[in-house]
Design a protein around this motif. Sequence first.
Motif, mmCIF file in Angstrom:
data_model
loop_
_atom_site.group_PDB
_atom_site.id
_atom_site.type_symbol
_atom_site.label_atom_id
_atom_site.label_comp_id
_atom_site.label_asym_id
_atom_site.label_seq_id
_atom_site.Cartn_x
_atom_site.Cartn_y
_atom_site.Cartn_z
ATOM 1 N N TYR A 87 0.842 -1.196 0.000
ATOM 2 C CA TYR A 87 0.000 0.000 0.000
ATOM 3 C C TYR A 87 0.881 1.250 0.000
ATOM 4 O O TYR A 87 0.612 2.201 -0.721
ATOM 5 N N LYS A 97 -1.071 8.768 1.086
ATOM 6 C CA LYS A 97 -0.721 7.927 2.241
ATOM 7 C C LYS A 97 -1.217 6.498 2.031
ATOM 8 O O LYS A 97 -2.169 6.256 1.291
ATOM 9 N N ALA A 98 -0.567 5.562 2.717
ATOM 10 C CA ALA A 98 -0.928 4.153 2.596
ATOM 11 C C ALA A 98 -2.387 3.908 2.976
ATOM 12 O O ALA A 98 -3.078 3.122 2.333
ATOM 13 N N ARG A 99 -2.873 4.587 4.009
ATOM 14 C CA ARG A 99 -4.264 4.386 4.433
ATOM 15 C C ARG A 99 -5.231 4.810 3.329
ATOM 16 O O ARG A 99 -6.246 4.153 3.087
ATOM 17 N N GLY A 102 -5.311 2.123 0.842
ATOM 18 C CA GLY A 102 -6.132 1.031 1.355
ATOM 19 C C GLY A 102 -7.617 1.298 1.154
ATOM 20 O O GLY A 102 -8.377 0.396 0.783
ATOM 21 N N ASN A 103 -8.028 2.530 1.399
ATOM 22 C CA ASN A 103 -9.434 2.891 1.185
ATOM 23 C C ASN A 103 -9.805 2.781 -0.291
ATOM 24 O O ASN A 103 -10.911 2.357 -0.635
ATOM 25 N N ARG A 106 -10.335 -0.807 -1.017
ATOM 26 C CA ARG A 106 -11.593 -1.257 -0.418
ATOM 27 C C ARG A 106 -12.798 -0.863 -1.269
ATOM 28 O O ARG A 106 -13.788 -1.570 -1.305
ATOM 29 N N SER A 121 0.435 -5.614 2.708
ATOM 30 C CA SER A 121 1.003 -4.749 3.740
ATOM 31 C C SER A 121 2.497 -4.543 3.475
ATOM 32 O O SER A 121 3.109 -5.251 2.663
ATOM 33 N N THR A 127 -3.785 -8.327 3.793
ATOM 34 C CA THR A 127 -4.634 -7.507 4.654
ATOM 35 C C THR A 127 -5.871 -7.168 3.874
ATOM 36 O O THR A 127 -5.818 -7.003 2.660
#
Length: 153
Positions: A87, A97-99, A102-103, A106, A121, A127
């Motif tokens: 990510y 950003k990695a988050r 991730g979103n 998703r 990850s 993940t």
Amino acid sequence: MGILSLHSPLGDLTLFEEDDHIIALEWGWGDRQQPSALLIEAAQQVQDYFDGVRTLFDLPLNPHGSDFQKRAWSAISQIPYGTTQSYGDLAHKIGTKARAMGNACRTNPIPIIIPCHRVLSAQGNLTGYSGMGGLDSKAALIRLEGIAPQLPL
């Protein structure tokens, strides 16, 4: 809008077309089948992927999402078959950003074809996966591509 469902090793999948572009792939069987030449080709390419004879999808895509999500999904689409990226590495490529990456994974409306299953990850662990079957489906997809999955500790 066109709709076409198919059986896969991960369960039933339904493809959606709008204006001559694939806009979604969802788990489950669609109620009203409205096949088109593009959907038939897309279903064949997905089946070929599961049969191990296709490593690259060649379909017109137009997933609905924000400009950021489309940039993220484009970066994910560049991950070659049989490889993975973190990510964080993908986030760095598009300046986020990695988050946030991730979103974007998703909310990917065209899983498998936009291969969010190839995103892991920083430690190389599996993940999150929003497709039916969650991590089991993600593991099955990367195993299909010859990658040994590392489950989270």
